[in-house]
Design an enzyme around this catalytic site. Structure first.
Site, PDB file in Angstrom:
ATOM      1  CD  GLU A   1     -58.913   2.778  -5.193  1.00  0.00           C
ATOM      2  OE1 GLU A   1     -59.685   1.536  -5.168  1.00  0.00           O
ATOM      3  OE2 GLU A   1     -58.051   2.602  -5.423  1.00  0.00           O
TER       4      GLU A   1
ATOM      5  CG  ASP B   1     -56.841   5.209  -8.678  1.00  0.00           C
ATOM      6  OD1 ASP B   1     -57.695   4.269  -8.344  1.00  0.00           O
ATOM      7  OD2 ASP B   1     -55.997   4.361  -9.535  1.00  0.00           O
TER       8      ASP B   1
END
Length: 655
Positions: free
Chosen positions: A390, A337
């Site tokens: 990401e 993330d």
């Protein structure tokens, strides 16, 4: 971020009385000198075997060994229900090597007992902290760690021995992104009542399999105190959340996915952590895990704190966490993330709010080195998994090997494709001809990275509207446009990711408080969207041309981009064998195009294998190609003209 009390007396459990809980702590260690050196150098990748709480038998005496890193503490003790939460009964010993590790063995300390570390920290501050290496934690809002072990008899030997093929870049990646707490609830009106890991094994696994997904991506299951963070503000980097059950039950869920041939990817958050009192923030009264300079150590977007990647002990902690989930829980990949926020010192900061690195640039040098070390370690020890970034900037070579100057990820989310695609399909169909460049631009840079196409949770929250309502037109056109967009996604090169609810056209933004609006499936339009996504998922797996060369330039070819006014586009997905090629034709307007001619090379016989306007998908069902007239157009006989009927707002796949 919601503050969670750090007082053990807040527990929902009554304290139990234990006999002989006054036994003193024994001086005992699991660390060798090499362990300490690797820990400090950031190269200890199985730190979970040393720090934390571990059952041991010492001199024929069973109990638990405890070890915690608190380099600026002056006193550390284990407080627990075993000793009546007494700050003084079980003090730990500090190692003499100045490693900052406090450790000791407590005889007769049982399994299943709640505990914390009581720390006298910097300038005399007194803290009660959860164990950063705990394998299990109390159910929120309570915050103690729990002694446990991780025995489990895995049944996925066949999957583990062959998963390199399923997780390869030449394999289909059709990922279903799931938030376990809100996918489905036992009582949709009670947000504190969840399906257990066992119930999810019975409900979620067959659904994912039946829908044609190859992998499931679980939004963070690591322990976290606040539901509203969706798991992205974690406090338990080695503990699956107790909301749904215990560690073995989570293992059984992973095992069940593997039994059905489904890979499991976990969201993992090495970018930031919350300020909850029992967590990592100011762990020993000072900035232990986070940067001390808040220009680097504070995350303004999420009111959280950024790991100090310069510190070897923190690198060992984080890489050990990644290693732990891959080793002990058999997961098949980590979606990392907020990589963009890790790479850039000026991420979400104005001029004057950040300081350049030693070379005058905006890159966080130690974070970059950490990411490279992370990926090198994972692919060395687990060569049959994937890491997925990401990352939303133009940072070069995110998914290229470190030896080639890259960051070393296996794949990267293609955020540019997502934005351009949504903007294109939001456009009135009659005006799409003027925006065709939005549609085609992705292939200009697609081969720069190994891209995954994400339609994730971030696109259906915070006022962005659900996917269905991003589409223009009346109800029929909205559904047709959504089926058309999904058809384009599944035929575009790269991995695919679809957030839960998108697959049946949810009419509301995602809300973690409740479950998905499954009642919509009583309506033919939503059943049709779901059936279309199911068919696309199975088609994607069954047609090698759609995946086996998805990251190779020879796997894609534009066939027709010369009909902007009509907004008809055609391209070819090319397999390793010519007979496997799939021809994709997209009609972006609600106008039926009958007797549409298209020239392409190949064979004199073509068959329609998918039509998004099928009656089964709530389409019209009256524009299809049971037989395709083919006419040779050159003497060599390898170029043909096909005559097709193109459905309104429809996609057809030909083979």
């Amino acid at each position: 971020m919601e503050k969670i009390s750090d007082q053990p007396s807040d527990s929902r459990y009554e304290d139990r009385h234990f006999v002989d809980s006054t036994k003193p702590v024994w001086h005992y260690s699991l660390f060798s000198d090499a362990d300490i050196r690797n820990f400090q150098n950031g190269t200890h990748y199985r730190l979970y075997e040393h720090l934390g709480a571990h059952p041991r038998t010492v001199l024929d005496q069973p109990g638990y060994y405890f070890a915690v890193w608190a380099p600026n503490a002056t006193y550390v003790s284990v407080i627990s229900e075993y000793n009546g939460w007494d700050n003084e009964r079980h003090p730990l010993y500090v190692r003499e090597d100045r490693s900052g590790i406090w450790e000791g063995f407590i005889p007769d300390f049982p399994k299943g007992v709640r505990y914390k570390y009581h720390i006298h920290g910097y300038q005399g501050v007194r803290l009660d902290k959860g164990d950063p290496f705990a394998f299990f934690c109390e159910l929120k809002p309570y915050t103690a760690s729990i002694t446990t072990t991780l025995p489990y008899e895995w049944g996925d030997t066949r999957w583990m021995e062959s998963r390199s093929a399923a997780n390869a870049l030449t394999a289909p990646w059709n990922v279903y992104e799931v938030h376990l707490g809100s996918w489905m609830r036992p009582d949709k009106n009670n947000e504190d009542w969840y399906n257990t890991y066992d119930q999810l094994r019975e409900l979620l696994v067959p659904y994912v399999k039946g829908m044609g997904f190859t992998h499931v991506e679980l939004m963070p299951v690591m322990e976290h105190p606040f539901d509203g963070s969706w798991g992205y503000q974690g406090t338990g980097y080695f503990a699956p959340t107790s909301r749904f059950g215990n560690p073995q039950q989570f293992m059984a869920l992973v095992d069940a996915f593997h039994a059905e041939g489904i890979g499991v990817v976990l969201d993992w958050v090495p970018s930031h952590f919350p300020y909850d009192a029992h967590g990592l923030f100011l762990f020993d009264g000072t900035h232990t895990y986070e940067y001390a300079d808040m220009r680097k150590g504070y995350h303004p977007d999420w009111s959280s704190y950024i790991f100090n990647y310069r510190r070897g002990e923190v690198k060992s902690f984080l890489i050990s966490s990644a290693h732990f989930w891959l080793r002990h829980y058999h997961v098949d990949g980590l979606r990392v993330d907020a990589v963009s926020s890790m790479l850039k010192l000026n991420y979400s900061r104005e001029e004057g709010e950040w300081e350049p690195n030693e070379y005058g640039g905006d890159g966080n040098i130690e974070a970059i080195n950490f990411i490279k070390d992370l990926n090198e370690t994972i692919f060395r020890d687990f060569p049959d998994v994937q890491t997925i970034a990401e990352e939303a900037t133009d940072w070069p070579k995110v998914s290229r090997p470190t030896y080639d100057g890259g960051l070393g990820f296996g794949m990267k989310w293609m955020m540019g494709w997502m934005h351009d695609t949504l903007n294109y399909f939001k456009t009135d169909p009659l005006l799409r001809g003027g925006r065709q460049d939005l549609f085609t631009f992705s292939m200009m840079y697609f081969y720069d990275e190994n891209f995954m196409l994400p339609l994730s949770h971030d696109e259906v929250v915070h006022g962005k509207s659900p996917m269905l309502y991003k589409m223009p037109g009346d109800d029929w056109q909205k559904s047709a446009n959504l089926r058309l967009m999904y058809s384009y996604m599944y035929s575009h090169p790269g991995g695919k990711l679809l957030f839960m609810g998108n697959e049946f056209g949810s009419t509301s933004e995602w809300n973690y408080h409740t479950e998905l609006p499954w009642g919509l499936l009583q309506y033919p339009s939503h059943r049709g969207i779901q059936a279309c996504v199911r068919a696309l998922g199975h088609c994607y797996q069954q047609e090698p041309a759609l995946y086996e060369r998805q990251f190779q330039q020879g796997g894609f070819e534009w066939v027709d981009l010369n009909h902007r006014p009509e907004s008809v586009v055609a391209f070819r997905r090319k397999g390793l064998r010519a007979g496997d090629d799939v021809l994709v034709v997209l009609n972006m307007t609600p106008v039926v195009r009958r007797d549409w001619t298209l020239r392409t090379y190949g064979k004199p016989s073509w068959t329609e294998i998918f039509n998004s306007d099928s009656y089964d998908y709530w389409g019209t069902g009256d524009t299809y190609n049971p037989e395709i007239p083919v006419r040779p157009v050159n003497q060599d006989g390898d170029m043909y003209e096909l005559t097709l009927h193109l459905p309104p707002l429809g996609a057809i796949f030909l083979k």
